[in-house]
Structure formats: C-alpha cells, structure tokens
Enzyme design. Structure first.
Site, short mmCIF file in Angstrom:
data_model
loop_
_atom_site.label_atom_id
_atom_site.label_comp_id
_atom_site.label_asym_id
_atom_site.label_seq_id
_atom_site.Cartn_x
_atom_site.Cartn_y
_atom_site.Cartn_z
N SER A 146 18.35 9.70 -34.69
CA SER A 146 17.66 10.51 -35.69
C SER A 146 17.92 9.99 -37.10
CB SER A 146 18.07 11.97 -35.58
OG SER A 146 19.47 12.08 -35.54
N HIS A 167 11.65 9.24 -31.09
CA HIS A 167 12.44 10.32 -31.68
C HIS A 167 11.86 11.68 -31.29
CE1 HIS A 167 14.08 12.63 -35.33
NE2 HIS A 167 14.98 12.58 -34.39
N GLU A 179 8.00 11.07 -32.45
CA GLU A 179 7.81 10.00 -33.43
C GLU A 179 8.05 8.66 -32.72
OE1 GLU A 179 9.07 12.01 -37.67
OE2 GLU A 179 10.70 11.33 -36.38
N ASN A 217 12.70 14.06 -40.25
CA ASN A 217 14.04 14.23 -40.83
C ASN A 217 14.11 13.83 -42.30
OD1 ASN A 217 15.13 15.39 -38.61
ND2 ASN A 217 16.27 13.61 -37.90
N1 3HC Z 1 13.62 25.15 -22.83
C1 3HC Z 1 12.46 25.64 -22.38
N2 3HC Z 1 11.77 26.61 -23.00
C2 3HC Z 1 12.29 27.10 -24.15
C3 3HC Z 1 13.51 26.63 -24.69
C4 3HC Z 1 14.18 25.61 -23.99
N3 3HC Z 1 15.34 25.10 -24.40
N4 3HC Z 1 13.75 27.29 -25.86
C5 3HC Z 1 12.74 28.14 -26.05
N5 3HC Z 1 11.85 28.03 -25.02
C6 3HC Z 1 10.61 28.76 -24.84
C7 3HC Z 1 10.91 30.18 -24.43
O1 3HC Z 1 11.03 30.31 -23.03
C8 3HC Z 1 9.73 30.93 -24.99
O2 3HC Z 1 8.66 30.86 -24.06
P1 3HC Z 1 7.56 32.04 -24.00
O3 3HC Z 1 6.79 31.93 -25.28
O4 3HC Z 1 6.75 31.73 -22.79
O5 3HC Z 1 8.36 33.29 -23.90
C9 3HC Z 1 9.34 30.14 -26.22
O6 3HC Z 1 9.92 28.85 -26.09
C10 3HC Z 1 9.87 30.79 -27.49
O7 3HC Z 1 11.28 30.96 -27.36
P2 3HC Z 1 12.09 32.25 -27.78
O8 3HC Z 1 11.24 33.47 -27.53
O9 3HC Z 1 13.44 32.19 -27.16
O10 3HC Z 1 12.39 32.10 -29.32
P3 3HC Z 1 11.47 31.67 -30.51
O11 3HC Z 1 10.11 32.23 -30.43
O12 3HC Z 1 12.30 31.94 -31.72
O13 3HC Z 1 11.35 30.08 -30.35
C11 3HC Z 1 12.15 27.95 -30.90
C12 3HC Z 1 12.49 29.28 -30.25
C13 3HC Z 1 11.08 27.23 -30.08
C14 3HC Z 1 13.42 27.12 -30.89
C15 3HC Z 1 11.61 28.21 -32.35
O14 3HC Z 1 12.50 29.04 -33.04
C16 3HC Z 1 11.43 26.94 -33.16
O15 3HC Z 1 10.42 26.26 -33.04
N6 3HC Z 1 12.43 26.64 -34.01
C17 3HC Z 1 12.41 25.43 -34.85
C18 3HC Z 1 12.95 24.27 -34.06
C19 3HC Z 1 12.91 23.00 -34.85
O16 3HC Z 1 12.57 22.94 -36.02
N7 3HC Z 1 13.29 21.92 -34.18
C20 3HC Z 1 13.39 20.62 -34.81
C21 3HC Z 1 14.78 20.40 -35.26
S1 3HC Z 1 15.01 18.83 -36.00
C22 3HC Z 1 15.30 17.81 -34.70
O17 3HC Z 1 15.38 18.19 -33.55
C23 3HC Z 1 15.50 16.37 -35.05
C24 3HC Z 1 16.87 15.89 -34.75
O18 3HC Z 1 16.89 14.52 -35.05
C25 3HC Z 1 17.95 16.60 -35.54
#
Ligand code: 3HC
Length: 314
Positions: A146, A167, A179, A217
């Site tokens: 990342s 990524h 990415e 990022n």
């Molecule tokens: N595996 C499978 N399904 C998952 C899951 C997982 N680990 N986490 C969440 N889900 C599914 C849930 O089952 C749920 O499904 P449904 O709609 O059918 O019920 C759906 O996703 C939504 O989950 P939740 O109801 O538990 O919670 P949220 O609505 O708050 O969603 C989230 C959780 C998808 C994590 C949302 O909060 C989100 O998009 N957050 C931002 C994440 C983000 O920005 N990620 C990028 C980070 S940067 C990165 O990764 C780069 C690296 O280099 C650092």
C-alpha cells in the site's frame, strides 16, 4: 426457486471466469493477514484454485477462520434463507483454497502470485528473490503493497516485464476497487492479464503509475493525518469529527473509525515512510496516533484504538 436462481448466478460467474480469465486460473497468495485472506477468498469465490502461504500452522488456522467468517457473510447475502445453498457455497469455495507453509512448492504451478506480507522492503525482496528462482517462466508476480514502490520491489527479480501492483482495499470481499499498477517494464500482456483477472474476480480496476500511495492512499492518508492533527489541536473530539465526515461528507466511516478499522500501526508505517522520504509536513504523524501505537492500542484488532471494541465480536 430463489436458491436455484442464486446458484445459477454463481455458475454464470464461474463460466465468465473461465472465458475472461483463461490465463490466470491458479493463484498463489503469500501472507494470510487481513488483505491476503481477503484476496484468497475473492479469487476462490470466482473459481480460481488458490494456494495460500503462511509462516506456520497457527497462522494458517487463523486465516482459515477469517475466510470462513467472511464467506459466511457473503453466502448469507447471496442465498439469504437457504441454509443448504449457503453450506454448499462455503464448501465449494473453501475446497478451492489450500493452505501451506512451503513457499517454493506453493508457486510451482502458479499463474499469478500475489504478495501481501508485511510492508518491509527487505522481507519482500527476500521473498521475491526466492520465488523468482522456482516459479515457472509464465508466472506473473504482483505485490499488494500500500505504500512501497512496485519498481523497487520488482528490482530483485528477473521478470520485471511480468510484474505489477495489485492494490486491494479492506474489507476485500466488500470493497469493489482494485488499483492495477504498471511499472515501465510491465509488458502489455501482463498488464492486460492483471486487468482481466481483476475484472473476473468482480473488481472495478483503475490504473495508476508507480507513485507513492497510488490513487486512494495518496488522497486518503493525508486526510486521515489531518483529522488526527485536528484532534491534536483540540479543535473537535474524535466522535464529532467522525460524525461530521459521515453526515457531512457521506463517508461510510469517519477518519478515526477507519484508522481503527485498518490499524493505527498501518497508518503510522505509511506516514513515517513517506515523511522520511519527502519531509512533507502533510505526512507528519500526530501525537494522538503516536501515543496510541506506543500503548499497543492499534484499533479493532487489539480491542482498542481511538475507540474500544468488544473482542468477542471480532
Ligand atoms: N466480509 C464479507 N462481508 C462483509 C465484511 C467482510 N469482512 N464486512 C462487511 N461485510 C458486509 C456485511 O455482511 C454487510 O452485508 P449486508 O449489506 O448484506 O448486510 C455489508 O458488508 C455492510 O456491513 P455492516 O452492516 O457490518 O457495516 P457497514 O454498513 O458499516 O459496512 C464497511 C462496513 C463495508 C466496512 C463500511 O463501513 C465501509 O465501506 N467502510 C470504509 C472502508 C474503507 O474505506 N476501506 C478502505 C480502507 S483503505 C485500504 O484498505 C487501503 C490499505 O492500503 C490501507
């Protein structure tokens, strides 16, 4: 009926995998952490045969359980009220994933190796040097780094034309973006195969040059760092900053929730690396983050970061 339709959808998906993705069928994922386990899962869900490499049996077991948890959530979404179909989906997908601790053996039939180990150039160099000697000529290499340079990682191999960046985003099973990074030496064939594979596993691919942080990022990390500086200055509480960004900017998580979710150690690692390279104050780590990391409060994975979490629910 619902089950039959859902199963049909899965078969259609597998069929499209075969036609779209005929170059990449056997995938090796190295590293079974948050990202590696997610990458292995989405590849297997799409019909790839996956070999997942970890350092010991304990870690393999943890990875397996994290994949099962995530697959169960995906299965429930796909097959809602049909426990039989959920079970079948789980079994079929898990059967496509094999865990091993034998790195050299894991790459011997691989079409694509995706590395998702610790963000340490020396470790990645040793790993790629080792597998470059044993993997077949056809095998494409990719890093899920990342923050490090794909070119610097690829430098130790004799297959820079068959090397790129892939990524992914956390949680990999949910986040739609991939990415795809080209270095100047990446051949058109490699780039096209990586893009086709990304599409076949259900991701929307964007292309970026090998620049620090790529697209997401490079924009996201300075934003997270500035949120922490806002907190350092006492301008607003973490809770209010999170609420503001969720309700005022439509983000699914506020910056502190997101840092806790992806790990404060990851944020510090990326920021420190970039700060050392550029001395840009944009990348300076805030006092609040430094203090939490020094106390071992790394976010959701340790049960506490900016917020506290119920470990039983992790
Ligand atoms: N595996 C499978 N399904 C998952 C899951 C997982 N680990 N986490 C969440 N889900 C599914 C849930 O089952 C749920 O499904 P449904 O709609 O059918 O019920 C759906 O996703 C939504 O989950 P939740 O109801 O538990 O919670 P949220 O609505 O708050 O969603 C989230 C959780 C998808 C994590 C949302 O909060 C989100 O998009 N957050 C931002 C994440 C983000 O920005 N990620 C990028 C980070 S940067 C990165 O990764 C780069 C690296 O280099 C650092």
């Amino acid at each position: 009926m619902a089950a039959a339709n859902a199963t049909g959808a899965i078969f259609k998906r597998h069929f499209s995998v075969t036609s779209l993705n005929n170059i990449i069928q056997n995938v090796t994922v190295i590293g079974g952490g948050l990202m590696g386990s997610g990458i292995a899962q989405v590849a297997a869900q799409s019909g790839n045969t996956v070999t997942l490499v970890e350092v010991d049996a304990d870690r393999l077991k943890k990875t397996e359980s994290s994949i099962t948890n995530s697959l169960t959530r995906v299965g429930k979404k796909l097959y809602k009220d049909d426990p039989g179909a959920i079970k079948q989906f789980l079994e079929e997908t898990r059967n496509r994933i094999r865990g091993t601790t034998d790195l050299k053996e894991a790459v011997k039939d691989s079409d694509l190796v995706v590395e998702a180990v610790v963000e340490n150039l020396k470790v990645k160099h040793e790993l790629f040097k080792t597998i470059d000697e044993v993997a077949p000529q056809k095998t494409l290499f990719a890093s899920n780094t990342s923050s490090l340079s794909i070119g610097e990682i690829a430098a130790v191999t004799n297959r820079k034309d068959r090397f790129g960046g892939l990524h992914f985003f956390n949680p990999v099973a949910v986040m739609k973006l991939l990415e795809v990074i080209r270095i100047p030496e990446t051949s058109d064939e490699t780039y096209e195969a990586l893009m086709a594979w990304g599409k076949a596993i259900g991701k929307v691919c964007v292309t970026c040059k090998d620049t620090p942080g790529f697209v997401v990022n490079r924009l996201l990390i300075p934003y997270l760092a500035e949120a922490a500086r806002l907190l350092d200055r006492g301008d607003a509480s973490a809770r209010d900053i999170d609420t503001a960004m969720k309700l005022g900017a439509g983000h699914p998580m506020g910056p502190f929730e997101l840092m806790d979710y992806t790990g404060l150690d990851t944020a510090v690692f990326i920021l420190d690396g970039w700060y050392q390279k550029t001395q840009d104050p944009l990348f300076k780590v805030s006092e609040a983050v430094k203090k939490l990391v020094a106390e071992g409060k790394l976010g959701v994975k340790t049960g506490e970061g900016f917020y506290r979490y119920n470990k039983n629910k992790l």
